[in-house]
Design an enzyme around this catalytic site. Structure first.
Site, mmCIF file in Angstrom:
data_model
loop_
_atom_site.group_PDB
_atom_site.id
_atom_site.type_symbol
_atom_site.label_atom_id
_atom_site.label_comp_id
_atom_site.label_asym_id
_atom_site.label_seq_id
_atom_site.Cartn_x
_atom_site.Cartn_y
_atom_site.Cartn_z
ATOM 1 N N GLU A 237 0.794 -1.237 0.000
ATOM 2 C CA GLU A 237 0.000 0.000 0.000
ATOM 3 C C GLU A 237 0.827 1.287 0.000
ATOM 4 O O GLU A 237 0.730 2.111 0.919
ATOM 5 C CB GLU A 237 -0.966 0.006 1.187
ATOM 6 C CG GLU A 237 -2.065 -1.030 1.090
ATOM 7 C CD GLU A 237 -3.168 -0.835 2.125
ATOM 8 O OE1 GLU A 237 -3.083 0.098 2.940
ATOM 9 O OE2 GLU A 237 -4.127 -1.635 2.106
ATOM 10 N N GLU A 348 -6.141 -8.123 0.871
ATOM 11 C CA GLU A 348 -6.803 -7.673 2.094
ATOM 12 C C GLU A 348 -8.267 -7.361 1.791
ATOM 13 O O GLU A 348 -8.583 -6.693 0.811
ATOM 14 C CB GLU A 348 -6.125 -6.419 2.668
ATOM 15 C CG GLU A 348 -4.713 -6.629 3.159
ATOM 16 C CD GLU A 348 -4.109 -5.382 3.805
ATOM 17 O OE1 GLU A 348 -4.888 -4.475 4.195
ATOM 18 O OE2 GLU A 348 -2.874 -5.311 3.910
#
Length: 433
Positions: A237, A348
């Site tokens: 991320e 995720e």
């Protein structure tokens, strides 16, 4: 070079299957159970599945969980860990700094690493039909690259080795990813620190990250405990273009893709070549896919090393444009088409809902009236992340402490009846009918 890379990208579906679970390397548990072999599972009675797993060609889909807050503690989901240390902070860097005692910090964190996960957890994962575990790790686990001004716990490497061994014993495929990069790739505590401005995006920190990648790649191919590790993630991320928190995101992500990604690929492949690792045994290298919003990860990759690529995307519907209603969430997920690169793993996702309503009674996961919705929404996400360009998923997360919300905790979700104990039932309960 671009034409060569383009032709390689066209061939990627063939190359990408080389070291995914169930292919050239069998993944067999200590008890001789191959979690990617349907008949073997059935014979051993680990599940009550009645239909074949979804496949891409002969490839079984990835179904897994994250070991969130294990090697990078996040206070929002594991508040009892930091409070037990006497820390009133949100990140590991700040916790260690506030303790002002490296020996105490090391002792506290080593106690956490000893107790947060056990071998039984991995056995339980397998018993619930999971076949993969994603392990987020911080750069500070390679202690030689940590600067004297950086404050992190020490002594974690042996616990990483232990966790990977347990995963192997349970027959689980393993993804290890650089979750906390040097200097921090975002301003969030998941990086291990809360920098007001992400400091990862420069040559010095790229070089340190590459040393980490070289170290972990050597482990994968030289340490028998790592024999079911098939994928290494380059960075979790990073900043996203258009995020108001990051006014320099365009230049930062350009730098990451043009400088860091090619160097990281070369470092990993050179290490594998030096160890005489055959191409079909080399790891998949995973990057956030272009759908994440940090640009096209493939743009600058060197053609001489570009094979066995994989991509990551994170899908949190709570932050999406979905209509905030039970049916709205189901409709949004049932229409979801994860795309952008192939092969993608949705690394995720969760059952958490919009923050404005998450504590309302009609969204309460412990309320019997809502359990049917959550089970169907879990099923809808399973189906969404096992179709198209997505080859599977890893749920966030396996365990939490202090949060007391089964929407983020796979074990608690199963116990609460909102996560299916037989994942194959996702295709039969009518979630998207």
């Amino acid at each position: 070079m671009r034409s060569v890379v383009a032709s390689l990208l066209l061939a990627l579906p063939l190359l990408a299957s080389a070291w995914l679970p169930g292919e050239h390397k069998q993944i067999v548990s200590r008890d001789g159970i191959d979690l990617f072999n349907r008949s073997n599972l059935y014979e051993h009675g680990l599940t009550k599945r009645t239909r074949d797993l979804p496949k891409i060609g002969d490839q079984v889909k990835v179904r897994g969980v994250n070991l969130g807050s294990y090697f990078i503690v996040e206070n929002w989901m594991s508040s009892t860990v930091f409070s037990g240390f006497g820390c009133k902070t949100s990140s590991e860097f700040d916790c260690v700094s506030s303790l002002n005692n490296q020996a105490k910090a090391n002792s506290d964190f080593q106690g956490h690493w000893q107790s947060w996960i056990s071998a039984d957890d991995f056995t339980k994962m397998a018993s619930l039909g999971l076949n993969t575990v994603r392990i987020p790790v911080g750069y500070w686990f390679l202690e030689s690259i940590v600067d004297s001004s950086e404050h992190f716990p020490q002594g974690g490497e042996k616990y990483l080795d232990q966790a990977v061994q347990w995963a192997k014993d349970a027959g689980l495929y393993v993804i290890i990813e650089l979750h906390g990069a040097p200097g921090a790739q975002a301003t969030d505590p998941f990086t291990g620190q809360v920098n007001p401005s992400p400091g990862f995006f420069n040559t010095y920190n790229y070089d340190r990250a590459c040393q980490w990648l070289e170290w972990i790649t050597n482990k994968v191919h030289s340490n028998a405990a790592y024999s079911t590790v098939g994928m290494i993630g380059l960075v979790n991320e990073p900043v996203r273009i258009g995020d108001s928190r990051y006014p320099n995101a365009q230049s930062q992500t350009d730098s990451m893709r043009e400088v860091y990604y090619p160097k990281a690929w070369t470092i990993i492949r050179n290490m594998e070549d030096s160890l005489n690792v055959a191409k079909d045994q080399q790891v998949h290298i995973q990057m956030m896919g272009k759908a994440w919003g940090s640009g096209d990860p493939n743009q600058y990759l060197p053609d001489q090393t570009f094979w066995h690529a994989a991509y990551d995307n994170h899908v949190y519907v709570k932050s999406s444009s979905a209509e905030v209603s039970h049916q709205g969430y189901l409709d949004y997920t049932c229409a979801e088409n994860v795309s952008g690169n192939w092969p993608i793993i949705v690394g995720e996702w969760s059952l958490s809902v919009n923050s404005d309503v998450e504590h309302n009674s009609d969204w309460d996961p412990t309320n019997a009236a809502n359990k049917d919705f959550y089970k169907k929404w879990f099923a809808a996400q399973v189906m969404a992340y096992e179709k198209g360009q997505s080859i599977g998923w890893t749920f966030w997360s396996w365990s939490t402490s202090g949060l007391n919300d089964p929407r983020w905790d796979f074990q608690k979700g199963v116990d609460a009846g909102i996560i299916l104990s037989n994942i194959d039932d996702a295709y039969t309960i009518g979630a998207c009918s």
